[in-house]
Scaffold this motif. Structure first.
Motif, PDB file in Angstrom:
ATOM      1  N   LEU A  86       0.866  -2.315   5.495  1.00 32.04           N
ATOM      2  CA  LEU A  86       0.132  -2.037   6.728  1.00 32.04           C
ATOM      3  C   LEU A  86       0.629  -0.736   7.366  1.00 32.04           C
ATOM      4  O   LEU A  86      -0.170   0.087   7.819  1.00 32.04           O
ATOM      5  CB  LEU A  86       0.286  -3.217   7.693  1.00 32.04           C
ATOM      6  N   SER A  87       1.943  -0.530   7.367  1.00 30.54           N
ATOM      7  CA  SER A  87       2.480   0.725   7.907  1.00 30.54           C
ATOM      8  C   SER A  87       2.090   1.913   7.031  1.00 30.54           C
ATOM      9  O   SER A  87       1.833   3.006   7.547  1.00 30.54           O
ATOM     10  CB  SER A  87       3.998   0.652   8.073  1.00 30.54           C
ATOM     11  N   GLU A  88       2.033   1.717   5.722  1.00 26.15           N
ATOM     12  CA  GLU A  88       1.593   2.800   4.832  1.00 26.15           C
ATOM     13  C   GLU A  88       0.157   3.194   5.158  1.00 26.15           C
ATOM     14  O   GLU A  88      -0.198   4.373   5.103  1.00 26.15           O
ATOM     15  CB  GLU A  88       1.701   2.384   3.361  1.00 26.15           C
ATOM     16  N   PHE A  89      -0.669   2.219   5.530  1.00 17.63           N
ATOM     17  CA  PHE A  89      -2.059   2.495   5.865  1.00 17.63           C
ATOM     18  C   PHE A  89      -2.196   3.087   7.274  1.00 17.63           C
ATOM     19  O   PHE A  89      -2.829   4.126   7.460  1.00 17.63           O
ATOM     20  CB  PHE A  89      -2.900   1.221   5.743  1.00 17.63           C
ATOM     21  N   LEU A  90      -1.594   2.420   8.256  1.00 14.24           N
ATOM     22  CA  LEU A  90      -1.803   2.809   9.654  1.00 14.24           C
ATOM     23  C   LEU A  90      -0.994   4.016  10.103  1.00 14.24           C
ATOM     24  O   LEU A  90      -1.482   4.847  10.865  1.00 14.24           O
ATOM     25  CB  LEU A  90      -1.474   1.630  10.575  1.00 14.24           C
ATOM     26  N   ILE A  91       0.254   4.114   9.656  1.00 13.24           N
ATOM     27  CA  ILE A  91       1.152   5.165  10.151  1.00 13.24           C
ATOM     28  C   ILE A  91       1.206   6.367   9.210  1.00 13.24           C
ATOM     29  O   ILE A  91       1.023   7.509   9.629  1.00 13.24           O
ATOM     30  CB  ILE A  91       2.570   4.602  10.385  1.00 13.24           C
ATOM     31  N   HIS A  93      -0.646   6.850   6.318  1.00  7.41           N
ATOM     32  CA  HIS A  93      -1.931   7.190   5.693  1.00  7.41           C
ATOM     33  C   HIS A  93      -1.803   7.456   4.195  1.00  7.41           C
ATOM     34  O   HIS A  93      -2.413   8.378   3.663  1.00  7.41           O
ATOM     35  CB  HIS A  93      -2.578   8.380   6.403  1.00  7.41           C
ATOM     36  N   LEU A  97      -8.070   1.805   2.535  1.00  2.00           N
ATOM     37  CA  LEU A  97      -8.414   0.503   3.101  1.00  2.00           C
ATOM     38  C   LEU A  97      -8.692  -0.532   2.009  1.00  2.00           C
ATOM     39  O   LEU A  97      -8.248  -1.675   2.114  1.00  2.00           O
ATOM     40  CB  LEU A  97      -9.629   0.630   4.032  1.00  2.00           C
ATOM     41  N   LEU A 100      -5.479  -1.875   0.784  1.00  2.00           N
ATOM     42  CA  LEU A 100      -4.855  -2.735   1.794  1.00  2.00           C
ATOM     43  C   LEU A 100      -5.553  -4.091   1.851  1.00  2.00           C
ATOM     44  O   LEU A 100      -4.898  -5.124   2.000  1.00  2.00           O
ATOM     45  CB  LEU A 100      -4.889  -2.065   3.169  1.00  2.00           C
TER      46      LEU A 100
END
Length: 129
Positions: A86-91, A93, A97, A100
Motif C-alpha cells: 500500500l505504501s509502495e502504491f500511495l507514497i 508510486h 493499481l 495492488l
C-alpha cells in the motif's frame, strides 16, 4: 485440515512464484509487482527471501492453526505485506493499481478470514476435577 488451512497452503504456494521471480527472473517480478522503478538483483533476492519467509509462515500456520503465536505471526505477516505494498502504491508510486488489487485480494481475504477465525482453532483445555 480446516478450510483456512487449505487457503493458507494455496496462498503460500502462490507466493512461491514470487520467490522464483525474485531469485531468477527479476524482470518478471518488476512487471508483475512493481512499476516505475529500477530493481537491482539484490532487491529481487531480498524480495525473494522475504516472500519465502512469509510462504513458510503460511505453510506452518496451515498445519498448526491452534498455535497462537504462529497464527499471530502469520496474521501480522499479511498486515505488514499489505501495508508495504500500500505504501509502495500511495507514497512511492512504484506499484500499479491492478497489482495492488491482486495483492489486496489475497492479503485482504487472509486478514479478514484469520480475524474471523481468531479463537476458532484454539485447543480447549480439559478442566481438572
Amino acid at each position: 485440515m480446516k478450510l483456512l488451512g487449505w487457503w493458507l497452503m494455496l496462498v503460500g504456494t502462490l507466493r512461491l512464484a514470487s520467490v522464483w521471480f525474485g531469485f531468477f527472473d527479476i524482470w518478471a517480478l518488476r512487471l508483475a509487482v512493481f512499476s516505475n522503478t529500477t530493481m537491482s538483483e539484490a532487491h529481487g533476492r531480498t524480495f525473494g527471501v522475504w516472500t519465502l519467509l512469509t510462504c513458510t509462515l503460511c505453510y506452518l500456520c496451515a498445519l498448526n492453526l491452534d498455535n497462537r503465536p504462529l497464527y499471530l505471526a502469520t496474521f501480522l505477516s499479511f498486515i505488514y505485506a499489505f501495508g508495504h505494498f500500500l505504501s509502495e502504491f500511495l507514497i512511492y508510486h512504484t506499484m500499479e493499481l491492478r497489482n495492488l488489487i491482486t495483492v489486496g485480494i489475497f492479503a485482504g481475504t487472509s486478514i479478514v478470514w484469520m480475524l474471523l477465525q481468531w479463537n476458532s482453532h484454539q485447543r480447549v483445555k480439559a478442566k481438572n476435577s
